[in-house]
Motif scaffolding. Sequence first.
Motif, mmCIF file in Angstrom:
data_model
loop_
_atom_site.group_PDB
_atom_site.id
_atom_site.type_symbol
_atom_site.label_atom_id
_atom_site.label_comp_id
_atom_site.label_asym_id
_atom_site.label_seq_id
_atom_site.Cartn_x
_atom_site.Cartn_y
_atom_site.Cartn_z
ATOM 1 N N ALA A 125 -22.547 130.482 -58.091
ATOM 2 C CA ALA A 125 -22.762 130.264 -56.662
ATOM 3 C C ALA A 125 -23.732 131.297 -56.100
ATOM 4 O O ALA A 125 -24.594 130.985 -55.274
ATOM 5 N N GLY A 128 -27.229 130.460 -56.399
ATOM 6 C CA GLY A 128 -27.685 129.348 -55.576
ATOM 7 C C GLY A 128 -27.567 127.992 -56.242
ATOM 8 O O GLY A 128 -28.228 127.048 -55.830
ATOM 9 N N LEU A 129 -26.733 127.877 -57.283
ATOM 10 C CA LEU A 129 -26.523 126.565 -57.905
ATOM 11 C C LEU A 129 -25.649 125.696 -57.002
ATOM 12 O O LEU A 129 -24.772 126.209 -56.300
ATOM 13 N N SER A 130 -25.902 124.385 -57.040
ATOM 14 C CA SER A 130 -25.069 123.477 -56.257
ATOM 15 C C SER A 130 -23.727 123.277 -56.964
ATOM 16 O O SER A 130 -23.554 123.671 -58.119
ATOM 17 N N GLY A 131 -22.791 122.664 -56.246
ATOM 18 C CA GLY A 131 -21.453 122.452 -56.801
ATOM 19 C C GLY A 131 -21.499 121.662 -58.095
ATOM 20 O O GLY A 131 -20.825 121.990 -59.070
ATOM 21 N N VAL A 132 -22.324 120.603 -58.109
ATOM 22 C CA VAL A 132 -22.428 119.774 -59.310
ATOM 23 C C VAL A 132 -23.041 120.556 -60.454
ATOM 24 O O VAL A 132 -22.593 120.496 -61.597
ATOM 25 N N GLN A 133 -24.082 121.349 -60.128
ATOM 26 C CA GLN A 133 -24.728 122.162 -61.163
ATOM 27 C C GLN A 133 -23.750 123.162 -61.751
ATOM 28 O O GLN A 133 -23.709 123.363 -62.965
ATOM 29 N N ILE A 134 -22.963 123.797 -60.859
ATOM 30 C CA ILE A 134 -21.972 124.770 -61.333
ATOM 31 C C ILE A 134 -21.004 124.087 -62.284
ATOM 32 O O ILE A 134 -20.736 124.578 -63.375
#
Lengths: 220, 216
Positions: A125, A128-134
Amino acid sequence: MTYTFNFRDVFAAWEFLADGLALTLLLSGVTIVAGFVIGTLCAAGRVHGPPWLRLAIATYVEAIRNTPLIVQLFLVFFGLPSAGIKFDAVTASLIALTINLGAYTSEIVRAGIEAIPRSQIEAGAAMGLSGVQIFRYIVLFPALKIIYPALASQFVLLMLATSIVSQISAPDLFHAASIVQSRTFRDFEIYAVVAGAYLALALIFRLILAAIYQLVFVRR
Amino acid sequence: MIRELAFIDVLYLIAAMRWTLALTAIAFAGGAVVGLSVALLRVSPVAPLRWLAMLYVHAVQGTPLLAWLFVFFFGLSIVGITVSPWIAAAAAYSIYAGAFLGEIWRGCLQSIPRTQWEAGASLGLSFTEQLRHVIIPQAVRVAIPPTVGFLVQLIKNTSLAAVIGFVELTREGQLTTATTFRPFSVYLIVAALYFALCFPLTRWSRRLEGRLHVAR
């Protein structure tokens, strides 16, 4: 009493047995892929979903994991037609096996997801990764790597369990064996040969699964 | 003759659970004897014994349980023995459970730190004395949760004995279906009864496991 082993009758039926083997492979392959997708989705839903979804998935998983596969198969094949839903033996087998494997897979994948340290997710997080990317790169991928051995064992067990579909006369390898048995009365020979075939299959499955592990998790 | 599914049928199904439980008990007893031997061989200092036990485990875990049931039920007639479903099932399940319990218990024995073995050796204990007085008492504690978990597998897998005509819960379900022609209701009841047996054990196993982690 002496008994002369005679494998000739068994090997004479090899084309018939090969047809059965083809279905066993088809059932195993399709079920493993479909069961893995369902299991992964359920694991994600169980960890991140809203409470009603978690409850629904937990109910599904516990109901399947605490009842025998053969009863699940009978319910789909013999039971559902009385509710107006009718399948042929192969479709019923695919449905029952997939539902079954999905439940087991979801528990295994969930254990992996829960083993990922919180700090990893926070680090993602922070980058700066998005929720889906995480979920995809930081949670699911490492989680699958952790639980891969358990997953592989489950897939091999599933392949062996496909033999149960012979009981609703889906023409798999084991069913072919029963037919050859009733034609030739070579009980011991046919089941010894078929057991050997399953053993070889289990070995091949393990090798393929190990190769997949190398390809997906090691070489990148 | 086809008749209605009545309450008495449900009672018969419940009564059939005793054969499921009896078969589970026999399978577990036989499997425990085989499994303990396999586990001990797997940690033995003699390499060929370890390989032999490993071969056994791989052979059994790589073949379907159904094949073992059929080999014992149909196959033993070639040596002139007519086998009852009881004997065939007991033999097949002992072999099957022995392989899985053997692997579970081997893991538990090996989870005990090497230093414990060495401490035993430095006290002058022989290999068997180390096992008996130092390793096994500690390993048993670790072994209980996965063993209870396997018991659930065993209960579910006794359903396969139905295919050799062993009348337990699943077979009773098939018989009830044949007379009432209500497969959906009957198999749903059968599934519910299995669930009633297995779910408490699943929960118990999970709780024991949790307690073990807390204790560490």
